[in-house]
Design a protein around this motif. Structure first.
Motif, PDB file in Angstrom:
ATOM      1  N   ILE A 173       0.887  -1.085  -0.049  1.00 46.28           N
ATOM      2  CA  ILE A 173      -0.146   0.012   0.018  1.00 46.28           C
ATOM      3  C   ILE A 173       0.953   1.215  -0.099  1.00 46.28           C
ATOM      4  CG2 ILE A 173      -1.633   1.232   1.565  1.00 46.28           C
ATOM      5  CD1 ILE A 173      -2.851  -1.661   2.206  1.00 46.28           C
ATOM      6  N   THR A 174       2.072   1.249   0.263  1.00 44.71           N
ATOM      7  CA  THR A 174       2.890   2.314   0.601  1.00 44.71           C
ATOM      8  C   THR A 174       3.787   2.667  -0.824  1.00 44.71           C
ATOM      9  OG1 THR A 174       5.048   1.071   1.500  1.00 44.71           O
ATOM     10  CG2 THR A 174       3.475   1.980   3.087  1.00 44.71           C
ATOM     11  N   CYS A 175       3.431   1.693  -1.757  1.00 47.47           N
ATOM     12  CA  CYS A 175       4.178   1.852  -3.091  1.00 47.47           C
ATOM     13  C   CYS A 175       3.181   2.209  -4.191  1.00 47.47           C
ATOM     14  CB  CYS A 175       4.563   0.440  -3.558  1.00 47.47           C
ATOM     15  SG  CYS A 175       5.946  -0.039  -2.525  1.00 47.47           S
ATOM     16  N   PRO A 176       3.472   3.060  -5.347  1.00 49.71           N
ATOM     17  CA  PRO A 176       2.755   3.264  -6.313  1.00 49.71           C
ATOM     18  C   PRO A 176       2.252   2.026  -6.967  1.00 49.71           C
ATOM     19  CG  PRO A 176       4.956   4.182  -6.542  1.00 49.71           C
ATOM     20  CD  PRO A 176       4.984   3.186  -5.510  1.00 49.71           C
ATOM     21  N   GLN A 177       0.829   1.792  -7.114  1.00 48.51           N
ATOM     22  CA  GLN A 177       0.191   0.423  -7.532  1.00 48.51           C
ATOM     23  C   GLN A 177       0.789   0.163  -8.754  1.00 48.51           C
ATOM     24  OE1 GLN A 177      -1.581  -1.600  -5.392  1.00 48.51           O
ATOM     25  NE2 GLN A 177      -0.563   0.142  -3.946  1.00 48.51           N
TER      26      GLN A 177
END
Length: 1673
Positions: A1291-1295
């Protein structure tokens, strides 16, 4: 310079009239009258030409030229025919009986404890391995260099003097050896050549002229070329020399290092070439620069190039002589004769003596060659060894004095050769008889130590030089060598010369008698502790020599008496001050003593009395021989025993006063001396001998007077307060000279081996308990109380009384028999009675329990002695009347009491409760002695003897019963208390139940799959983790306590983060290809796919301790702050985020946020209904459609980062972009900011450490590394907190980034998505793909507008189909790589699984164009598949359990291997016959299978059979080590450093991961890594274990753990001796054998990734300001 050197070889060809060919030159020499001048003429022309380029020589060319133009002609001249043929003949002409191998520093030597004549007799590795001694009790040691192998020396061994290789007559018969092909002509030629060669070698080696050569060697035209030559010394360190050279010569560091290494190895090196003036200038520069650094300037000389060339060639000629002499005994004898001839008309001594005398001025390289010459000539021929020894002794004083003023190590000094001569028994005898070598050595000692003599002619070593005294010890060692074996035959001359030597030795002892006297400090503490070490060190050195002298004297009765007389005379001479001083008189009990008024506490006293102690030793030996009766013929009548006893008695009083803390103000030096005085290292020749001297006094003086003297010296004559506490420890002991300690100790005690660590202990056998003596005189205070406690404890356990009576006293030998009179003399009785009276007196405080205990001991001794005497002889003959005296009343007054009455009263004193048993025992003894005294006839004796014994038994039984009753009562009492405590605990748990429930689960390292949860209420169907029947997540409320602030907090995703301390590290623990090249920088590495060999993974471990994230941040900041203020080396690397866990001090470098499992429940009916629509085929189409949709979007230009992968091979238009959402979605989870921060922090750490790159939280590889560490850690042992972190990390990364990675992962199993960088099926680890795909899959649900994730039902299908697909791919992997060469045991029945396996394998074989073989039986395929896939299934079960929290079946919680497989299948929703998977999905999977098998990369992989990884992967373990450590040493002895030609000391180190042997701590093998120099081990560790490695230092028997470039620690080796102890540095040298248990522990340290932790712990306990430089290991 280069030009000049270049035309050197050409100049050689334009030579003079000398013939060029070796044969012609030899013939030409033959025609010359004087060979010597012809030879020199030849050398004068050739040597300067060959050794022209000293600064940068072409060594190979030099060697070739020397061989061609000098050695080959010489050999032709010697043999008169082709030398190669002759030498070959000589080689096979018979083996030598002597080995003669010269040891280099660091080589292992062996000594046999059973057969060696003395400990200096050693064998080299090869001889030992081939000798009988291998099966005896041997010792191993590391040589310091310079000794040689004694194999073949008959005088060195009692049995087995020869190994197989050196046995006489083995290489050929004796006849062949005799008819050696050395004819008279060759011998005549040798007599001609050798003297010239030797003379040249000696003249050039000791040539002093720096600028000129001798006239015969002058060339026709002289060049003006000089060298500035730097010599080695021991004052300057490597760095000092490098610094001086860089400054003076303005050269690069590398060049300076090269020079310095050469200087250290060879002893000298030319550092500058040029004209004389330039070299002179360089010399002055080097000197001045080196003086800045050290007080001594470096030794530099300017040498003419031709002098340098000839000196270098002289040494090369020496090596050639060595080679020639090794072929024949005749050659050696001719050489020795030539060396020993004195030149007629010259004042110079013979050549060999000139070399010896010049030794201290020579440099290292020259000394080594010359010593080798001596070894290979003189020491190989016994007759000449004797002549050499005589020359050596002739110049002994001069040689030793030069060695003492020299600064080179002893190992390269000619004086070190003494051990080779002095330890040969016949040679030692000869040297004593002919040259009185004992006197020579002792006189040398006196001549080198005069500076330490004071006014009274006594030694005083204040302000001594440690180095110089260390060199003096070498002279003392020589004395030990001469005396090491006693003569069996005494000649008159030997006796006379030995006595002469003994007198000379007594002179040294006279200088030591009473040296360094001290006086008690009163009032003020001593300001500076005086130097005491030197005097004690000399005592230690002399200990063995004193014993040897006594042994030699004791060989012959007359000799002993003369020696005794001499020693007595010397003692009396030293005691004159005592004899003629004023006297004082003491009186007690009607006895008087007149003695010198002397007080130890006020007057001067010395602890050093070697003369008195030698006399005591001689006296004991006299009494053994029974020659005491003849003593008065030799020693004058005034024996004056009081004078002899005086000094040892003072010494014992001093020790007692030091123990009583009366000398506190004299500082540590006295305490240290007293410690050594009683310590095992010195006591035999110090404390023990003083005791013997007192025993002499007691046996020769009147006992009452003797006791008065003791009371006077102990300053107790006026008050008896402490009489016994120090005195009577001295009289009850016999001196025991037993040397075979092992035999004795095994008779009286049993050895208990240690566990995995610690050391073993001896425990006294039951039958030896009766001999236990509580007051054994070698016990220290603590040992005494410990022994007493242990004995009482043992007696208590056996329900015996606690009395510890003395053992039956041993019998004194006749000379000492009067000692026992001390026990029953008047004064002793008076002392005992006084002590007892004071104890009975209620007002008196002048007694202690310890004093009474000693008094009881003496009382018991007296009674035991009398009992023994009465049992041996009739009553009227026994004069020992202890019983009568003890029963007598103390005085004639009314209330007078005898000792028995006093003892009765003592029984009633409460403080003496512990002594009651002892008093009872003494009464029984009184009774026994009384009965023995009273018996009148044999019959009466038998009757009266039986009744009391019965009485005794009755009382004894009563006591036993009473004791048993008490023990039972105590047991019941204990039980009652335990029951009460248990009830209280239960009550407490009931009232605080909530607290117990909430803290029941602590996350931590979990080694086995899923052990923590088992909730019996859950029904069986729910124990499935995947698919529509997935069980519910069982979550409990998790409340954890922070270890820093001790506050509790519930773990929730919306709360502030709580974290686990953790350590991330690179690991190669699972690798299938050890040492696979590793890219040291991870800049370009793509970590998405893991190779199937798991070569390098990133492992995360945790100690399981929990903190609040905020608390941890504060703690870490505090650690950073405190480390900035510290001086010493940091234990951890703060820049890399390292810290020690606040609770358990484990090394950590990050924290893992603790995130709870999100509860998910699915409705089974809905889920199963969905199964009708969502088949595998539809699921694949939906996924492909979704990916295709994303690609379209990006292609339109929104985010053109994803290439268009989609290929409409299987898709049709019914599936479109949003289809995937129709199966159920829910909104994404919302994590608190604090948790997100910690997630990013941890993910960045994994990325930084796993790839060894600077941190960058936005790097696209961060999520890849997260998945990779999850998969790798699970494959190792698993960590629950890691999975939930990985879920949150997405969730903390660009999807979009996650989608991109997901597509690449899926492309392995869905060939439609294949791109250029997709690896083939056989070159990936599919478990890593599974973890990555499952964790990344929710990104497909993401859209710009809404943040969705799959619902429970969706995700259950996603997981199921992903898992099934990847499992099928893995099954194909296993079957493609099945090992056809290893058939397992035949399985009888042809099962369904086997049939399925056969048909599937046939299909696959067809698809791969029959590349994989036919004819493999189905059962074999099925067994291989089942074995191969189980590890994968276990990891998958663990992964889904941690991810989803579904409880596994019971069978997985127990460790049963059988039910394991089926339980795994049911948990993971798989059929037990895995081939049914393919049948179920056949239509969908067949096209995939075709695409997988058709991949050309797969066929390539299969062709390279060696590189294919087979399943199950093999488990790594440390290498197999041999059981016997000497095998390893043997291996090391054959190790040659690949990078250096010389045989200098190497440190062979064995890598326990791969078995490679490396050359450690040596400049030759250093490598450059990232611009830094690292040693061979560190460089190897980077490749072999990703920076972490375990090494075994073979020659030191130490294990070394290293991590990174600069950290390491020493760890106990797994080799133990018979006592279960390690032997670091091979100091004890006992045979060592492998301990499997220890090795397993070491294996676990590695497998559990604890190496870093061990290093951190070790560094924390051993903090040093300047630690070891691990980087250069």
């Amino acid at each position: 310079m280069a030009d000049e050197e270049a035309d050197g070889p050409e100049r050689m060809d334009i030579g003079p009239e000398l013939p060029r060919a070796p044969q012609r030159l030899a013939t030409w020499w033959d025609q010359q009258v004087d060979f010597y001048s012809a030879f020199l003429h030849h050398l004068a022309q050739l040597v300067p030409e060959i050794y022209f380029a000293e600064m940068d020589p072409d060594l190979e060319k030099q060697e070739e030229n020397v061989q061609m133009s000098i050695f080959t002609p010489l050999e032709w001249y010697l043999f008169g025919e082709d030398p190669d043929i002759c030498l070959e003949k000589l080689k096979h002409s018979g083996a030598f009986q002597l080995c003669g191998k010269v040891f280099k520093s660091g080589e292992t030597t062996y000594s046999c404890r059973d057969c060696a004549i003395d400990p200096t007799c050693v064998l080299c590795m090869d001889c030992f391995q081939n000798s009988v001694h291998k099966n005896h009790r041997y010792k191993m040691h590391t040589s310091t260099g310079g000794g040689f192998c004694d194999c073949g020396d008959i005088e060195a061994w009692k049995t087995g003097p020869f190994c197989i290789n050196h046995e006489p007559g083995r290489a050929g018969t004796a006849k062949e050896t005799l008819h050696c092909p050395l004819n008279e002509e060759v011998i005549a030629q040798a007599r001609k050549i050798f003297p010239s060669v030797i003379k040249y070698i000696v003249e050039m080696t000791i040539w002093e002229e720096e600028k000129e050569l001798p006239p015969e060697l002058q060339p026709r035209e002289k060049n003006e070329r000089y060298y500035c030559v730097l010599f080695n010394d021991e004052h300057h360190s490597y760095d000092h020399v490098i610094y001086s050279l860089q400054r003076a010569l303005d050269c690069e560091l590398a060049e300076a290092q090269l020079h310095t290494t050469a200087i250290d190895k060879e002893g000298r090196r030319a550092v500058k070439a040029g004209a004389y003036a330039a070299c002179q200038e360089a010399k002055e520069d080097i000197k001045s620069h080196s003086e800045n650094v050290s007080q001594h300037p470096l030794h530099v000389e300017v040498l003419h190039s031709e002098v340098m060339a000839h000196q270098k060639f002289a040494l090369r000629l020496g090596s050639w002589m060595n080679k020639i002499m090794s072929y024949s005994s005749d050659f050696r004898q001719i050489f020795c004769q030539a060396c020993l001839i004195e030149e007629p008309g010259s004042e110079n001594p013979c050549l060999i003596s000139r070399l010896m005398l010049w030794d201290a001025k020579l440099y290292k390289g020259a000394r080594k060659i010359l010593h080798e010459l001596i070894f290979s000539s003189f020491f190989m021929e016994m007759e000449y060894k004797k002549l050499f020894a005589m020359e050596f002794v002739k110049y002994y004083k001069q040689l030793q004095k030069e060695y003492i003023s020299d600064d080179h190590d002893r190992s390269i000094s000619v004086t070190a050769l003494s051990v080779q001569m002095f330890t040969v028994p016949t040679l030692a005898r000869h040297l004593i008889e002919e040259q009185n070598v004992i006197s020579v050595i002792t006189e040398t000692l006196l001549e080198v130590l005069p500076e330490y003599l004071d006014r009274n002619n006594k030694f005083n070593f204040q302000g001594y030089s440690q180095d110089k005294l260390g060199r003096v010890y070498a002279v003392i060692c020589d004395l030990k060598y001469i005396l090491i074996s006693k003569p069996t035959m005494w000649t008159e001359r030997l006796r006379m010369q030995f006595l002469e030597g003994f007198r000379s030795f007594l002179k040294i002892l006279t200088c030591m008698q009473g040296m360094e006297e001290i006086r008690r400090q009163v009032g003020q503490h001593i300001e500076v502790d005086p130097d005491w070490e030197a005097a004690i060190a000399i005592q230690m050195q002399l200990k063995n020599i004193l014993l040897m002298f006594q042994e030699w004297c004791a060989c012959d009765e007359d000799l002993l008496l003369v020696a005794y007389k001499e020693c007595h005379k010397a003692v009396m001479k030293c005691s004159t001050s005592f004899i003629c001083s004023n006297k004082t008189v003491i009186q007690l009990c009607g006895h008087t003593l007149e003695t010198k008024s002397y007080r130890v506490s006020e007057d001067l006293v010395s602890i050093h009395l070697p003369l008195s102690r030698t006399l005591a030793g001689l006296h004991v030996r006299l009494s053994r021989l029974g020659a005491v009766s003849r003593l008065h013929d030799f020693v004058p009548l005034d024996f004056q025993v009081e004078v002899l006893v005086e000094y040892p008695l003072r010494c014992l009083v001093l020790v007692a006063q030091v123990v009583a803390e009366m000398w506190r103000r004299n500082g540590l030096s006295l305490i240290s001396q007293v410690f050594y005085y009683q310590d095992v290292k010195c006591r035999e020749e110090m404390y023990d001998k003083d005791i013997i001297m007192l025993q002499m006094g007691a046996s020769l003086m009147d006992p009452n007077r003797f006791l008065l003297l003791i009371l006077q010296r102990y300053e107790l004559a006026d008050a008896f307060t402490k009489t016994i506490s120090t005195k009577d420890q001295h009289f009850k002991n016999e001196e025991n000279n037993e040397t075979g300690l092992e035999n004795v100790i095994n008779k009286v005690a049993t050895f208990k081996k240690p566990g995995v660590s610690g050391h073993g202990v001896y425990e006294l056998k039951d039958e030896s308990l009766k001999d236990f003596n509580m007051y054994f005189y070698h016990y220290s205070k603590t040992q005494h109380s410990k022994a007493e406690h242990m004995q009482k404890k043992r007696r208590k356990q056996e329900n015996k009384d606690e009395a510890l009576p003395p053992p039956p006293p041993p019998e004194f030998c006749p000379a000492f028999s009067k000692v026992i009179n001390l026990l029953n003399c008047d004064i002793m009785m008076y002392i005992l009675r006084t002590i007892f009276e004071r104890a009975v007196d209620t007002d008196s405080n002048l007694w202690t329990e310890g004093m009474l205990q000693m008094a009881f001991h003496i009382l018991a001794l007296g009674l035991l002695e009398e009992k023994q005497q009465l049992q041996k002889a009739p009553e009227e003959e026994v004069t020992f009347d202890f019983y009568h005296k003890a029963s007598r009343l103390g005085s004639s007054s009314m209330n007078a009491q005898n000792i028995q009455m006093l003892l009765e009263k003592l029984k009633g004193i409460p403080q003496l409760e512990g002594q009651k048993d002892m008093i009872t025992w003494i009464f029984q003894m009184f009774d026994t002695v009384k009965r023995l005294r009273e018996k009148s006839s044999v019959i009466a004796a038998t009757t009266s003897g039986l009744e009391p014994i019965k009485n005794d038994e009755i009382t004894h039984d009563k006591e036993k019963a009473e004791r048993k009753r008490k023990a039972e009562a105590a047991r019941l009492h204990r039980q009652k208390i335990m029951a009460q405590m248990s009830a209280l605990q239960k009550n407490f748990i009931e009232t605080h139940k909530l607290m117990y429930d909430s803290t029941s689960e602590m996350p931590g390292k979990e080694d086995s799959a899923m052990e923590e949860e088992s909730t019996p209420t859950v029904s069986d169907y729910s124990r499935i983790a995947l698919g529509p029947k997935r069980g519910p997540t069982i979550t409990e409320k998790e409340v954890l306590t922070c270890i820093l602030c001790q506050e509790e907090q519930e773990v929730k995703i919306e709360n502030n983060a709580m974290v686990l301390s953790a350590c991330v590290q690179k690991s190669t623990a699972l690798t299938q290809h050890r040492g696979k090249p590793i890219d040291l920088s991870g800049e370009t590495l793509d970590p998405l796919f893991m190779d199937p060999d798991l070569a390098h993974g990133t492992y995360t471990g945790s100690c399981g301790h929990v903190m609040h994230a905020v608390c941890w941040q504060k703690y870490f900041e505090a650690v950073q702050l405190s480390s900035q203020q510290r001086i010493h080396v940091d234990l951890f690397d703060l820049e890399s985020g390292e810290y020690l866990c606040p609770l358990c001090k484990s090394l950590c470098n990050t924290v893992i946020p603790i995130i709870p499992v999100q509860p998910q429940k699915i409705n089974c009916e809905n889920a199963e209904a969905l199964a009708q629509f969502l088949t595998l085929a539809q699921w694949i189409q939906t996924v492909l459609a979704r990916i295709s949709g994303y690609n379209m979007k990006h292609a339109k230009g929104e985010i053109p980062s994803l290439p268009i992968f989609f290929n409409q091979g299987m898709g049709d238009s019914t599936f479109e972009f949003h289809s995937i959402l129709s199966f159920g979605v829910q909104s994404s989870m919302k994590y608190s900011t604090s948790i997100k921060e910690m997630v990013i922090l941890f993910a960045t750490t994994i990325y930084r450490i796993g790839l060894k790159v600077p941190p960058d939280e936005l790097d696209p590889r961060v999520p890849m590394m997260t998945w990779s560490t999850c998969a790798f850690t699970i494959q190792h042992n698993g960590l629950k907190a890691l999975m939930q972190f990985a879920v949150a990390q997405r969730i903390t990364c660009p999807q979009v980034l996650i989608q991109k990675h997901l597509v690449r992962l899926l492309s392995v199993i869905l060939p439609n998505l294949k791109s250029e960088d997709t690896p083939c099926l056989l070159s990936v680890d599919l478990f890593h793909v599974l973890v990555g795909a499952v964790l990344a899959f929710p990104s497909l649900y993401w859209d710009d507008t809404v943040d969705l994730q799959p619902s429970s039902i969706s995700s259950s299908y996603n997981h199921l189909y992903l898992f099934h697909l990847i499992t099928m791919a893995h099954m194909l992997q296993i079957l493609l790589t099945v090992d056809t060469g290893l058939p397992l045991a035949q399985v009888e029945e042809d099962s369904e699984e086997a049939r399925a396996a056969s048909s599937f394998f046939a299909e696959v074989s067809q698809l791969t164009n029959s590349f994989i073989g036919f004819g493999i039986p189905g059962w074999y395929l099925w067994v291989s598949l089942k074995n191969g896939i189980t590890p994968y299934l276990r990891c998958a079960a663990l992964f889904f359990h941690y991810l989803l929290g579904v409880i596994p079946p019971e069978e997985l919680l127990t460790n049963s291997a059988e039910g394991d497989y089926s339980a795994l299948c049911s948990y993971l929703c798989l059929p037990t016959n895995l081939f049914l998977l393919f049948q179920e999905y056949w239509d969908t999977v067949r096209p995939l299978l075709q695409r997988w098998c058709a991949d050309p990369a797969i066929l390539n992989c299969l062709k390279q059979k060696s590189a294919v990884v087979r399943y199950p992967r093999k488990r790594n373990s440390l290498i197999e080590l041999p059981d016997d450590y000497s095998c390893l040493l043997n291996q090391a002895s054959h190790f040659r450093c690949p990078r250096s030609a010389d045989d200098e000391r190497k440190h062979p180190v064995l890598c326990l991961f791969c078995g490679a042997i490396l050359c450690s701590q040596n400049i030759c093998c250093q490598e450059i890594v990232n611009g830094e120099e690292v040693g061979a081990c560190i460089f190897h560790a980077l490749h072999c274990g990703a920076g972490v490695c375990i090494f075994l230092k073979i020659r030191e028997c130490r294990v070394v753990l290293v991590e990174g470039k600069a950290r390491g620690c020493v760890y106990p080796a797994p080799y133990l001796d018979e006592y279960g102890e390690t032997d670091p540095g091979l100091k004890r040298g006992n045979p060592l054998h492998l301990s499997r248990e220890r090795y397993r522990k070491l294996h676990l340290v590695w497998q559990q990734h604890c190496i870093i932790e061990e290093i951190a712990r070790s560094q924390e306990t051993n903090q040093m300001l300047f630690g070891f430089n691990w980087q250069l290991l």
